[in-house]
Design a protein around this motif. Sequence first.
Motif, PDB file in Angstrom:
ATOM      1  N   GLU A   1       0.777  -0.973  -0.087  1.00 46.82           N
ATOM      2  CA  GLU A   1      -0.085   0.048   0.036  1.00 46.82           C
ATOM      3  C   GLU A   1       0.869   1.341  -0.152  1.00 46.82           C
ATOM      4  N   SER A   2       2.038   1.214   0.837  1.00 48.49           N
ATOM      5  CA  SER A   2       2.827   2.366   0.822  1.00 48.49           C
ATOM      6  C   SER A   2       3.491   2.661  -0.468  1.00 48.49           C
ATOM      7  N   SER A   3       3.692   1.514  -1.206  1.00 45.03           N
ATOM      8  CA  SER A   3       4.193   1.595  -2.609  1.00 45.03           C
ATOM      9  C   SER A   3       3.250   2.052  -3.526  1.00 45.03           C
ATOM     10  N   ARG A   4       2.081   1.742  -3.375  1.00 45.84           N
ATOM     11  CA  ARG A   4       0.903   2.390  -4.292  1.00 45.84           C
ATOM     12  C   ARG A   4       0.839   3.824  -4.008  1.00 45.84           C
ATOM     13  N   LEU A   5       0.754   4.171  -2.862  1.00 48.59           N
ATOM     14  CA  LEU A   5       0.715   5.700  -2.681  1.00 48.59           C
ATOM     15  C   LEU A   5       1.788   6.337  -3.022  1.00 48.59           C
ATOM     16  N   ALA A   6       3.132   6.143  -2.937  1.00 45.61           N
ATOM     17  CA  ALA A   6       4.342   6.571  -3.479  1.00 45.61           C
ATOM     18  C   ALA A   6       3.893   6.848  -5.029  1.00 45.61           C
ATOM     19  N   LYS A   7       3.587   5.794  -5.758  1.00 43.29           N
ATOM     20  CA  LYS A   7       3.408   5.917  -7.192  1.00 43.29           C
ATOM     21  C   LYS A   7       2.302   6.902  -7.481  1.00 43.29           C
ATOM     22  N   GLU A   8       1.190   7.070  -6.455  1.00 44.76           N
ATOM     23  CA  GLU A   8       0.152   7.927  -7.064  1.00 44.76           C
ATOM     24  C   GLU A   8       0.594   9.436  -6.696  1.00 44.76           C
TER      25      GLU A   8
ATOM     26  N   SER B   1      10.485  -5.511  -1.102  1.00 42.74           N
ATOM     27  CA  SER B   1      10.779  -4.333  -1.323  1.00 42.74           C
ATOM     28  C   SER B   1       9.726  -3.224  -1.426  1.00 42.74           C
ATOM     29  N   ILE B   2      10.197  -2.054  -1.402  1.00 41.40           N
ATOM     30  CA  ILE B   2       9.190  -1.071  -1.390  1.00 41.40           C
ATOM     31  C   ILE B   2       9.596   0.269  -2.039  1.00 41.40           C
ATOM     32  N   THR B   3       8.642   0.723  -2.828  1.00 44.57           N
ATOM     33  CA  THR B   3       8.798   1.864  -3.671  1.00 44.57           C
ATOM     34  C   THR B   3       9.030   3.064  -2.988  1.00 44.57           C
ATOM     35  N   CYS B   4      10.078   3.975  -2.835  1.00 43.02           N
ATOM     36  CA  CYS B   4      10.186   5.235  -2.466  1.00 43.02           C
ATOM     37  C   CYS B   4       9.983   6.143  -3.287  1.00 43.02           C
ATOM     38  N   LEU B   5       9.627   7.484  -2.481  1.00 40.26           N
ATOM     39  CA  LEU B   5       9.916   8.698  -3.250  1.00 40.26           C
ATOM     40  C   LEU B   5      11.245   9.304  -3.290  1.00 40.26           C
ATOM     41  N   ARG B   6      11.855   9.763  -4.342  1.00 45.46           N
ATOM     42  CA  ARG B   6      13.205  10.304  -4.247  1.00 45.46           C
ATOM     43  C   ARG B   6      13.441  11.396  -5.017  1.00 45.46           C
ATOM     44  N   SER B   7      14.133  12.171  -4.310  1.00 49.61           N
ATOM     45  CA  SER B   7      14.684  13.573  -5.101  1.00 49.61           C
ATOM     46  C   SER B   7      16.231  13.760  -4.976  1.00 49.61           C
ATOM     47  N   CYS B   8      16.416  14.270  -6.158  1.00 45.37           N
ATOM     48  CA  CYS B   8      17.853  14.770  -6.221  1.00 45.37           C
ATOM     49  C   CYS B   8      17.866  16.171  -6.292  1.00 45.37           C
TER      50      CYS B   8
ATOM     51  N   THR C   1       0.343  15.274  -1.082  1.00 39.06           N
ATOM     52  CA  THR C   1       0.271  14.270  -0.243  1.00 39.06           C
ATOM     53  C   THR C   1      -1.157  14.195   0.293  1.00 39.06           C
ATOM     54  N   THR C   2      -1.450  15.438   0.781  1.00 38.05           N
ATOM     55  CA  THR C   2      -2.840  15.590   1.455  1.00 38.05           C
ATOM     56  C   THR C   2      -3.923  15.154   0.683  1.00 38.05           C
ATOM     57  N   LYS C   3      -3.687  15.520  -0.719  1.00 38.04           N
ATOM     58  CA  LYS C   3      -4.872  15.155  -1.575  1.00 38.04           C
ATOM     59  C   LYS C   3      -4.735  13.474  -1.847  1.00 38.04           C
ATOM     60  N   VAL C   4      -3.778  13.007  -2.029  1.00 42.63           N
ATOM     61  CA  VAL C   4      -3.564  11.690  -2.357  1.00 42.63           C
ATOM     62  C   VAL C   4      -4.091  10.879  -1.229  1.00 42.63           C
ATOM     63  N   LEU C   5      -3.677  11.095  -0.106  1.00 45.44           N
ATOM     64  CA  LEU C   5      -4.038  10.202   1.135  1.00 45.44           C
ATOM     65  C   LEU C   5      -5.742  10.575   1.510  1.00 45.44           C
ATOM     66  N   LYS C   6      -6.176  11.696   1.116  1.00 44.19           N
ATOM     67  CA  LYS C   6      -7.531  12.219   1.517  1.00 44.19           C
ATOM     68  C   LYS C   6      -8.449  11.056   0.512  1.00 44.19           C
ATOM     69  N   LEU C   7      -8.070  10.821  -0.708  1.00 39.23           N
ATOM     70  CA  LEU C   7      -8.807  10.188  -1.774  1.00 39.23           C
ATOM     71  C   LEU C   7      -8.646   8.898  -1.472  1.00 39.23           C
ATOM     72  N   SER C   8      -7.323   8.337  -0.888  1.00 35.73           N
ATOM     73  CA  SER C   8      -7.343   7.142  -0.560  1.00 35.73           C
ATOM     74  C   SER C   8      -8.192   6.695   0.622  1.00 35.73           C
ATOM     75  N   MET C   9      -8.356   7.513   1.533  1.00 33.65           N
ATOM     76  CA  MET C   9      -9.074   7.114   2.810  1.00 33.65           C
ATOM     77  C   MET C   9     -10.823   7.036   2.095  1.00 33.65           C
ATOM     78  N   SER C  10     -11.180   8.217   1.506  1.00 30.80           N
ATOM     79  CA  SER C  10     -12.458   8.198   1.050  1.00 30.80           C
ATOM     80  C   SER C  10     -12.784   6.892   0.168  1.00 30.80           C
ATOM     81  N   ILE C  11     -11.996   6.289  -0.556  1.00 29.26           N
ATOM     82  CA  ILE C  11     -12.143   5.145  -1.356  1.00 29.26           C
ATOM     83  C   ILE C  11     -12.293   3.967  -0.272  1.00 29.26           C
ATOM     84  N   ALA C  12     -11.386   3.971   0.717  1.00 32.12           N
ATOM     85  CA  ALA C  12     -11.180   2.830   1.758  1.00 32.12           C
ATOM     86  C   ALA C  12     -12.691   2.703   2.456  1.00 32.12           C
ATOM     87  N   THR C  13     -13.215   3.807   2.574  1.00 29.45           N
ATOM     88  CA  THR C  13     -14.582   3.932   3.507  1.00 29.45           C
ATOM     89  C   THR C  13     -15.729   3.699   2.727  1.00 29.45           C
TER      90      THR C  13
END
Length: 457
Positions: free
Chosen positions: A375-382, A417-424, A445-457
């Motif tokens: 799930e963390s990996s999915r959120l990172a990609k989103e 493994s886990i998909t991370c966000l990365r910045s150079c 991040t706020t937008k993605v997490l809020k949308l994810s929570m709404s879908i989950a509920t």
Amino acid sequence: MTLETESLGLLQEALSRLEEGFHSLPKVEHSPNLDALRIVLLEVAERMQDNYPYPHPLYVGQMLKPPTEIARLAYMLSLWINPNNHALDGGRASSAMEKEAVAEIAKMFGWEYHLAHLTSSGTMANLEALWVAGNLHPNKKVVASSQSHYTHSRICGVLRIPFQSVLCNSLNRMDIAALKKLLQEDDIGTVVVTLGTTATGSIDPLPEILELQSEYGFRIHADTAYGGYFTLVDNLDDSTRAAYDCLKNVDSIVVDPHKHGLQPYGCGCILFKDPSVGKLYKHDSPYTYFSSEELHLGEISLECSRAGSSAVALWATQRLLPLIPGGEFAGYLSKSRTAALTIFEKLQNDSRFIVAFPPELDIVVWVVKSQSASESSRLAKEIFKVAEQEKLYLALANLPKELFLESGEGINWDQDSITCLRSCLMKPEHLDWIDRIWQTLDAVTTKVLKLSMSIAT
């Protein structure tokens, strides 16, 4: 692109100066079809719009840093000659400039005596280093950390040299205990030490590896393709500084001027501490280059034709921005490191993220906090996708779970493994844009997490 639009007069003046050196030759009439050139060039401009905005400070994704102004101008100017640095016949001036430029790089690492030259890439530079290592230690294994660049295992396959990776510790550095075990059990000829891994910018523990070298007698090749220039900066942490201070004791070094050296692609550099390795390059060419008896760069390089323009651009850059601690060039790198530390602190203080280890250079990696690795990996990609829509350009990195097991976070490791966000944060301008970068990341991040929570509920 202000530089190019405002510097055409300067380039024209330099071209006139260049032409003065050839004024004694008969004139050659050449009248290009400007209308035809215009049509094609404007088409090129439109096609090139299909790119990420790599030069902009809101691009904080991959290792893409725009060449500095003097490098672009010098490169363009030199193309009127189009020198070939394989031999002096192909580029006398650019060959001399290459030797001077690489001597400055060697001096940056503490080497007065050396054998060095530019290459077309860091991959080619590493190939030469491992080719020399294989000749000096035939049939012996090459080892590198599991987070080293994949090019080392690939090159060893090409060269038919046995290769093995070494486990990393929780800081993403080569694990010394694992290396020592390999040294005790196997015949290791070369240890590749990475100063600036591709994914996280981590620094292998060179001081400890040098201690093992005194016991086991292997060669040390330092792959500093990304991180080499950070030896000049004044804001590294103590363990990182200690590794850079030991660089002068290794056998070979690779650094990429086309990364932090502010150069166009492709411009790599290989340096050997012992000039006598040049004998391995010796060859006889029965058909070329008889105008000079001086040693030419083709005699100490596996590549033949090489762009002399790369040497010209590098020489000009180092002339304007010397490779000295406390100088303007070093200041650029210090600002990039400060930008990374600033983002790291913000991430560390935000309960939505996990940062397992601090940045050692200017690369920051973080995980989106979630109940499971998948799930963390999915959120990172989103977040990556939505951030791009908001004109913030991040990168993704897939890292093994072992790097995060000591983070204290209760992640359900339903995958290895886990998909991370990365910045150079490799542009000095990033420091001035940190607030804008963080505000956008926060909102996305706020937008993605809020949308994810709404879908989950």
